[in-house]
Design an enzyme around this catalytic site. Sequence first.
Site, short mmCIF file in Angstrom:
data_model
loop_
_atom_site.label_atom_id
_atom_site.label_comp_id
_atom_site.label_asym_id
_atom_site.label_seq_id
_atom_site.Cartn_x
_atom_site.Cartn_y
_atom_site.Cartn_z
N SER A 13 0.85 -1.18 0.00
CA SER A 13 0.00 0.00 0.00
C SER A 13 0.89 1.24 0.00
CB SER A 13 -0.88 0.01 1.25
OG SER A 13 -1.53 1.26 1.44
N TYR A 65 -2.97 -0.41 10.62
CA TYR A 65 -3.02 -0.78 9.19
C TYR A 65 -1.72 -0.39 8.50
CZ TYR A 65 -4.44 -0.73 4.27
OH TYR A 65 -4.50 -0.93 2.90
#
Length: 257
Positions: free
Chosen positions: A148, A161
């Site tokens: 990501s 996260y």
Amino acid sequence: MDSISLFNLGGKRALVTGSSRGIGFGIAAALAGAGAEVILNGRDPAALGDAASRLADDGALNVKALAFDVTSEDSVEDAIAHAETEIGPIDILVNNAGMQHRAPLEEWPLEKFRQVIDTNLTSAFIVGRAVARGMIARRHGKIINICSVMSNLARPSIAPYAASKAAIANLTRGMAVDWSKHGLNVNGIAPGYIRTELNEALLKNQEFNSWVEKRTPMGRWGDPAELGGAAIFLASEASTFVNGHILYVDGAFTATV
């Protein structure tokens, strides 16, 4: 010379975790379009069946569905053993399964922290290890871990996260270092902000949506299909000397301040 044939995945078999929708489904569709047999994964057999039907309707020639829990070692070991013996050797693995939770960090429940780490990071280790054993024996295989932009950055309310995505980027490098001598290529794709069901609440938030469009130099969100080219490249013979690399597909999000 036929350079295009380097990207042909005919005769290859790809397992994509978390692929009943969103980024996983988009990548599975791209790999199928390049000729690969695709094995979809998720925990909901009905959702997997629907996804497989959609791929078949779009022209995919050989789609299987394999329901198992990527966070459970026993479930993964049983599923991979079944796939290797009953479906066929796995040539390509895409570790895509993931989840998100948002809260002020001081209010994050420990069980949610562990769930995010298990789903986003530990699953890639468990599934990657199980699949890599067969790839090592065959001296060939492609593993793609979905990272990501948060592998390098952070935003309020999603620190765990971001931590999981930073860790999976370095797990990718570690896998490449350990397994490249056995003929494996292990790389990552780091998407920017992509229009998926997971991001539906953010897309509907006018303030956040406007921030993404202004913050991304290309001025828009990406679509799951736009990750397909990167996945085909990293899954194909076009990337035989690419190893331990994280490929950002983010509309230049991480290139600007």
